[in-house]
Motif scaffolding. Structure first.
Motif, PDB file in Angstrom:
ATOM      1  N   ASP A  22      65.504 -19.725 -29.116  1.00  0.00           N
ATOM      2  CA  ASP A  22      64.256 -20.058 -29.793  1.00  0.00           C
ATOM      3  C   ASP A  22      64.188 -21.531 -30.181  1.00  0.00           C
ATOM      4  OD1 ASP A  22      63.024 -17.659 -29.572  1.00  0.00           O
ATOM      5  OD2 ASP A  22      63.505 -16.934 -31.576  1.00  0.00           O
ATOM      6  N   GLU A  26      61.018 -23.397 -28.706  1.00  0.00           N
ATOM      7  CA  GLU A  26      60.056 -24.043 -29.596  1.00  0.00           C
ATOM      8  C   GLU A  26      59.918 -25.518 -29.265  1.00  0.00           C
ATOM      9  OE1 GLU A  26      57.975 -22.985 -31.776  1.00  0.00           O
ATOM     10  OE2 GLU A  26      58.556 -20.882 -31.880  1.00  0.00           O
ATOM     11  N   CYS A  29      57.428 -26.366 -26.614  1.00  0.00           N
ATOM     12  CA  CYS A  29      56.002 -26.332 -26.970  1.00  0.00           C
ATOM     13  C   CYS A  29      55.452 -27.723 -27.252  1.00  0.00           C
ATOM     14  CB  CYS A  29      55.788 -25.443 -28.192  1.00  0.00           C
ATOM     15  SG  CYS A  29      56.161 -23.698 -27.905  1.00  0.00           S
ATOM     16  N   HIS A 184      60.699 -30.776 -36.486  1.00  0.00           N
ATOM     17  CA  HIS A 184      59.510 -29.967 -36.181  1.00  0.00           C
ATOM     18  C   HIS A 184      59.918 -28.537 -35.823  1.00  0.00           C
ATOM     19  CE1 HIS A 184      55.482 -29.048 -34.552  1.00  0.00           C
ATOM     20  NE2 HIS A 184      56.153 -28.387 -33.621  1.00  0.00           N
ATOM     21  N   VAL A 185      60.940 -28.405 -34.988  1.00  0.00           N
ATOM     22  CA  VAL A 185      61.396 -27.070 -34.582  1.00  0.00           C
ATOM     23  C   VAL A 185      61.958 -26.311 -35.783  1.00  0.00           C
ATOM     24  CG1 VAL A 185      63.096 -25.821 -33.195  1.00  0.00           C
ATOM     25  CG2 VAL A 185      61.802 -27.725 -32.196  1.00  0.00           C
ATOM     26  N   ARG A 187      61.068 -26.570 -38.831  1.00  0.00           N
ATOM     27  CA  ARG A 187      59.938 -26.092 -39.627  1.00  0.00           C
ATOM     28  C   ARG A 187      59.263 -24.906 -38.968  1.00  0.00           C
ATOM     29  NH1 ARG A 187      57.661 -32.173 -40.816  1.00  0.00           N
ATOM     30  NH2 ARG A 187      58.876 -32.580 -42.718  1.00  0.00           N
ATOM     31  N   ARG A 188      59.110 -24.957 -37.656  1.00  0.00           N
ATOM     32  CA  ARG A 188      58.484 -23.847 -36.930  1.00  0.00           C
ATOM     33  C   ARG A 188      59.290 -22.563 -37.074  1.00  0.00           C
ATOM     34  NH1 ARG A 188      53.850 -22.722 -34.796  1.00  0.00           N
ATOM     35  NH2 ARG A 188      54.833 -21.783 -32.971  1.00  0.00           N
TER      36      ARG A 188
END
Length: 322
Positions: A22, A26, A29, A184-185, A187-188
């Motif tokens: 994951d 992620e 993306c 960023h990842v 946080r996602r």
């Protein structure tokens, strides 16, 4: 396009597989097409492979069908892996895959497969704290650091148990694509903050080794509740109505460490928590945790973690704050 391979087997820990996958999925993306990761799940068997929680997963390919070079090859872990029988064909493949890959390593106790493949000698590695002693015994030429979230030694990367695989892969993602992408990842995935490799695993010393009603467990709990007290063997033995000599013998037999080691480790854990979550001065932290003074606390931190209490706070303050 970088490619990442994760090796799975019957009884694999599902989070050891899905967590790292994951992280890179992620990242895909937000990455441009030419920088996106190609993810490859390789199985040690054909067909559906049952995870330790009963979930069946299907690998993309059998390991024997793979001969290309990967940017990263990771071996997942599983509860029964340390006792699993050797698969010589798999170990030979793993040796060659590691030689050709940009980086290689393991999640959790996947280190045991790396060890059987001869890939740990002379290297500093980590693994799930519960398997660290066995790993060190089985592979004495490796330097096992059981008090790290993850470790990197050249091209070799290893992580602690289960969710620490996410921390490792966020770290590797940061190396590949920069801290902004990694954050960023994180946080996602609702990972509050990427833990650094030097942050200690959840302590094995505070995990009960024995029955709750046993004398050793009673004393362990007493220690945790009275860290500020003077905790001598004589005093602890009196709590469970035993002679000091017999108490010390039974404690080592059941807890696998001496009473003094347990007390020191309990105080260290308590200090780590306060340093991560409070702004208390070092003098107050030392007092609340039963150290004689900040200098003694500093010496214990250096001995156990390789850094001072102040350095620990500088690195990890805020990890436990809401």
């Amino acid at each position: 396009m970088p490619n990442v391979a994760i090796l799975v087997f019957p009884g694999v820990q599902a989070l050891d597989v899905t967590g790292p996958l994951d992280v890179f999925a992620e990242a895909n993306c937000i990455l441009p097409p030419e920088k996106q990761y190609r993810l490859d799940v390789l199985g040690t068997e054909h067909g559906l492979i049952p995870c330790s929680n009963g979930l069946p997963i299907a690998a993309h390919r059998h390991f024997s069908e793979v001969d290309e070079t990967h940017d990263l090859v990771l071996v997942a872990g599983g509860p029964a892996l340390p006792q699993a029988p050797r698969n010589e064909a798999l170990l030979t493949w793993l040796q060659h895959a590691a030689e050709k890959s940009g980086r290689y390593g393991s999640i959790c106790n996947g280190t045991f497969l790396l060890g059987h493949a001869g890939l740990l000698d002379g290297r500093t590695v980590t693994t799930h704290w519960n398997d660290a002693a066995l790993l060190a015994t089985m592979f004495p030429h490796a330097q096992v650091d059981a008090d790290r979230i993850f470790a990197q030694d050249g091209r070799l990367v290893t992580s602690a148990g289960v969710t620490a695989g996410i921390d490792l892969c966020l770290f590797l993602l940061s190396q590949d694509c920069g801290a902004e992408v990694s954050l960023h990842v994180a946080r996602r995935l609702v990972v509050f903050m990427q833990r650094r490799g030097g942050q200690s695993q959840f302590s094995p010393y505070l995990t009960p080794y024995v029955e709750e009603s046993s004398p050793v467990a009673i004393v362990q709990q007493y220690v945790l509740d009275h860290l500020m007290d003077e905790l001598t063997v004589e005093h602890l033995a009196a709590i469970v109505t035993m002679s000091p000599r017999n108490f010390a013998r039974v404690f080592v037999r059941d807890a696998k460490i001496t009473p003094a080691e347990f007390i020191e480790s309990a105080r260290l854990d308590a200090a780590r928590a306060l340093l991560e979550t409070t702004d208390d001065p070092l003098k107050k932290v030392a007092w609340r945790c039963g150290f004689r003074n900040p200098d003694q606390m500093r010496q214990v931190f250096v001995k156990r973690l390789g850094i001072t209490a102040m350095q620990y706070r500088d690195n990890f303050a805020g990890f436990g704050k809401s």
